[in-house]
Every structure is written in structure tokens, then in C-alpha cells.
Design a protein around this motif. Structure first.
Motif, mmCIF file in Angstrom:
data_model
loop_
_atom_site.group_PDB
_atom_site.id
_atom_site.type_symbol
_atom_site.label_atom_id
_atom_site.label_comp_id
_atom_site.label_asym_id
_atom_site.label_seq_id
_atom_site.Cartn_x
_atom_site.Cartn_y
_atom_site.Cartn_z
ATOM 1 N N UNK A 1 -1.763 -0.035 12.886
ATOM 2 C CA UNK A 1 -3.742 -0.380 12.860
ATOM 3 C C UNK A 1 -4.374 -0.838 14.471
ATOM 4 N N UNK A 2 -3.627 -1.692 14.761
ATOM 5 C CA UNK A 2 -3.687 -2.961 15.750
ATOM 6 C C UNK A 2 -3.825 -1.869 16.806
ATOM 7 N N UNK A 3 -3.214 -1.563 17.358
ATOM 8 C CA UNK A 3 -2.824 0.225 18.519
ATOM 9 C C UNK A 3 -4.114 0.812 18.608
ATOM 10 N N UNK A 4 -3.791 1.713 17.050
ATOM 11 C CA UNK A 4 -5.032 2.381 17.147
ATOM 12 C C UNK A 4 -6.815 2.126 17.590
ATOM 13 N N UNK A 5 -6.979 0.715 17.072
ATOM 14 C CA UNK A 5 -8.389 0.349 17.132
ATOM 15 C C UNK A 5 -8.700 -0.240 18.342
ATOM 16 N N UNK A 6 -7.443 -0.611 19.003
ATOM 17 C CA UNK A 6 -7.093 -0.871 20.567
ATOM 18 C C UNK A 6 -7.531 0.169 21.563
ATOM 19 N N UNK A 7 -7.656 1.238 20.927
ATOM 20 C CA UNK A 7 -7.476 2.299 21.930
ATOM 21 C C UNK A 7 -8.758 3.146 22.032
ATOM 22 N N UNK A 8 -9.371 3.628 22.997
ATOM 23 C CA UNK A 8 -10.203 4.787 23.469
ATOM 24 C C UNK A 8 -9.904 5.656 23.393
ATOM 25 N N UNK A 9 -9.377 6.304 23.161
ATOM 26 C CA UNK A 9 -8.227 7.720 23.211
ATOM 27 C C UNK A 9 -6.318 7.358 22.978
ATOM 28 N N UNK A 10 -6.110 7.454 21.491
ATOM 29 C CA UNK A 10 -5.017 6.893 21.012
ATOM 30 C C UNK A 10 -4.149 8.468 21.350
ATOM 31 N N UNK A 11 -3.300 7.894 22.555
ATOM 32 C CA UNK A 11 -2.371 8.986 23.004
ATOM 33 C C UNK A 11 -1.245 8.802 22.815
ATOM 34 N N UNK A 12 0.021 9.765 22.404
ATOM 35 C CA UNK A 12 1.205 9.346 22.697
ATOM 36 C C UNK A 12 1.694 7.657 23.305
ATOM 37 N N UNK A 13 1.297 7.747 24.329
ATOM 38 C CA UNK A 13 1.985 6.340 25.758
ATOM 39 C C UNK A 13 1.335 5.337 24.923
ATOM 40 N N UNK A 14 0.237 5.057 23.338
ATOM 41 C CA UNK A 14 -0.123 3.604 23.771
ATOM 42 C C UNK A 14 1.144 3.042 22.136
ATOM 43 N N UNK A 15 2.063 4.364 21.898
ATOM 44 C CA UNK A 15 3.003 4.421 20.793
ATOM 45 C C UNK A 15 4.119 3.206 21.084
ATOM 46 N N UNK A 16 4.284 2.943 22.680
ATOM 47 C CA UNK A 16 5.443 1.961 23.258
ATOM 48 C C UNK A 16 4.447 0.536 22.769
ATOM 49 N N UNK A 17 3.868 0.303 22.468
ATOM 50 C CA UNK A 17 2.715 -0.826 21.896
ATOM 51 C C UNK A 17 4.110 -1.492 20.471
ATOM 52 N N UNK A 18 4.111 -0.324 19.413
ATOM 53 C CA UNK A 18 4.277 -0.228 18.349
ATOM 54 C C UNK A 18 5.701 -0.117 18.374
ATOM 55 N N UNK A 19 6.514 -0.025 19.346
ATOM 56 C CA UNK A 19 8.030 -0.148 19.116
ATOM 57 C C UNK A 19 8.836 -1.691 18.793
ATOM 58 N N UNK A 20 8.295 -3.016 19.588
ATOM 59 C CA UNK A 20 8.682 -4.239 19.316
ATOM 60 C C UNK A 20 8.723 -3.977 18.039
ATOM 61 N N UNK A 21 7.594 -4.013 16.820
ATOM 62 C CA UNK A 21 7.981 -4.230 15.367
ATOM 63 C C UNK A 21 9.328 -3.169 14.492
ATOM 64 N N UNK A 22 8.894 -2.122 15.364
ATOM 65 C CA UNK A 22 10.088 -0.953 14.793
ATOM 66 C C UNK A 22 11.466 -1.795 14.917
ATOM 67 N N UNK A 23 11.309 -1.908 16.206
ATOM 68 C CA UNK A 23 12.961 -2.192 16.285
ATOM 69 C C UNK A 23 13.005 -3.778 15.907
ATOM 70 N N UNK A 24 11.705 -4.450 15.267
ATOM 71 C CA UNK A 24 12.193 -6.120 14.562
ATOM 72 C C UNK A 24 12.535 -5.447 13.261
ATOM 73 N N UNK A 25 11.537 -4.323 12.714
ATOM 74 C CA UNK A 25 11.983 -3.505 11.998
ATOM 75 C C UNK A 25 13.664 -3.459 11.275
ATOM 76 N N UNK A 26 14.385 -2.473 12.221
ATOM 77 C CA UNK A 26 15.763 -2.545 12.045
ATOM 78 C C UNK A 26 16.063 -3.783 12.440
ATOM 79 N N UNK A 27 15.926 -4.526 13.041
ATOM 80 C CA UNK A 27 16.851 -5.747 13.335
ATOM 81 C C UNK A 27 17.031 -6.704 12.468
#
Length: 235
Positions: free
Chosen positions: A32-58
Motif C-alpha cells: 500500500x505504501x509503495x502504491x501510494x508513493x508511486x506516480x506510475x505504479x510499475x513492476x520495478x516498484x515492487x522491489x521495495x516490497x521484497x524486504x518485507x516478503x523476505x522478512x516474512x519468509x525469515x
């Protein structure tokens, strides 16, 4: 249904599932934070979500086998469909799950038709699916937990996690084994999620659903009790 063993199983199920959804909530907040901060939400923006995904897996490495974000068609500016999904092999770094998202391909994976995506899209509520054979990923019986991602009424997709059915059942073994009667956790189709009966493997249909069951709040699951067991396994 009033039975302390059933109550213990229900409490344990709730604890495991709540831990998974709690981890997904962190990923959801990042999306949600990534979407709100992006002017044009693109695939590359999801890289900012990966730390949370990896933290979830950890954080949930003993439970969760894979986690990520599955985007609704048309949300990303540069990709019609996208799975930002990562698997957690034992003792290895997360591995990206590469699937065929080309509608013209014979191997096209239309995830929008999957229950774990379609139900949260329709209801805007979290959902649990399985056990089912994950032919596209691990070829094992899997449970999938998903949470809808939504901003200002727009459905962005779902945040989800996979849990191997065998691992989920193992986490319940202590409370299941302590019961002198058969206890079976089933999904909405009366397929076995976990049980203390060796005759009922995960994914099989409960042969005699019976009427003595306890529906679990906020989950499409119930606990069904059966006949007294001949022996009680040590916890």
C-alpha cells in the motif's frame, strides 16, 4: 461441541494461522505504501516490497514455504499481470517463482481464476485455501493464505503465503495426539487439513462428515470429532 481437546486444537489452529496473517499484514502495508508513493505504479516498484516478503519468509521459516504479492490485471503500468512470489528452500536464500503469464502460451497461468485470488477480490476479506496439489510450484499438498490489497476502493491484488499441508499438520500433532477421540480439521469441502487418524491423509475426503463439528471463526474450516481411538499417541 464442548471438549477441551477440541478447544486446544482450535486454539492451536488459530495461533498458527494468526501468525501467518500477521506476517502478511506487514507485506500488505508495504504494498500500500509503495502504491501510494508511486506516480506510475510499475513492476520495478515492487522491489521495495521484497524486504518485507523476505522478512516474512525469515520470521515464519518453520511454517511458510513461499510468500509474495499477486497483482490484479491492469494495476501495474508496464505489466498486465505479475506475481512477485518468492519461495524459501531449506537453508537457502529466497528463490523467485517464474511462471508463464502470456495468455497466448500453452502454459499460461491464469491466477485470477484461482480461489485464493478470486475470493478475496470478491469479498475483500482474507481467505484460506487447501489442501490442494501445487502442480505449478512444489508438487506437494499446500495451503494458501491470502489477504486483499486495496487502496481507496481499488483492488490491487492479494498478498499471500503458502504453507505445506504436512508441515501444518505437524505443528498440530501435539494437541491432536493428546485426544482420545478422532479429531479432524476439514475445509469447506470436507477435505482433510489435519487429523490424528492415520487413515485420513491430508487432502482426502472425510468419509463420514457427521454432525458434531465446530466451525472456526474467520476461516472456511471446521473441526469434526469421530469415534474413540484405540490408542493415544504420546504428545
Amino acid at each position: 461441541m464442548s471438549d477441551r481437546h477440541v478447544d486446544q486444537v482450535a486454539d492451536r489452529v488459530h495461533t498458527i494461522v494468526a501468525d501467518v496473517f500477521r506476517s502478511l499484514d506487514h507485506v500488505l502495508a508495504s504494498v500500500v505504501a509503495c502504491y501510494r508513493a508511486s506516480g506510475s505504479f510499475a513492476c520495478a516498484d515492487l522491489a521495495a516490497v521484497r524486504p518485507e516478503i523476505f522478512d516474512c519468509l525469515s520470521r515464519t521459516h518453520e511454517v511458510v514455504a513461499g510468500a509474495g504479492v499477486i497483482m490484479a490485471p491492469g494495476v501495474l503500468a508496464d505489466r498486465r499481470r505479475w506475481l512477485e512470489w518468492w519461495q524459501a528452500p531449506p537453508e537457502q536464500d529466497p528463490v523467485f517463482l517464474n511462471v508463464d503469464l502470456d495468455p497466448d502460451s500453452l502454459d499460461y497461468y491464469d491466477y485470477t481464476a484461482a480461489e485464493w485470488f478470486a475470493v478475496p477480490e470478491r469479498t475483500r476479506r482474507r481467505h484460506a485455501v487447501g489442501p490442494y496439489v501445487d502442480y505449478g510450484g512444489t508438487d506437494t499438498y499446500m495451503l494458501t493464505f491470502t489477504v486483499p490489497a486495496e487502496v481507496d476502493g481499488r483492488f490491487l491484488g492479494v498478498v499471500g503465503a503458502d504453507v505445506r499441508a504436512a508441515r501444518f499438520e505437524a505443528l498440530l500433532l501435539g494437541v491432536l495426539a493428546a485426544s482420545p477421540t478422532q479429531i479432524t480439521l476439514v475445509n469447506g469441502e470436507d477435505r482433510v487439513v489435519a487429523t490424528n487418524s492415520p487413515r485420513l491423509p491430508a487432502g482426502s475426503l472425510l468419509p463420514d462428515p457427521g454432525s458434531d463439528r465446530l466451525p472456526l471463526p474467520e476461516l472456511p474450516w471446521s473441526i469434526v470429532t469421530g469415534a474413540r481411538r484405540a490408542t493415544v499417541l504420546s504428545a
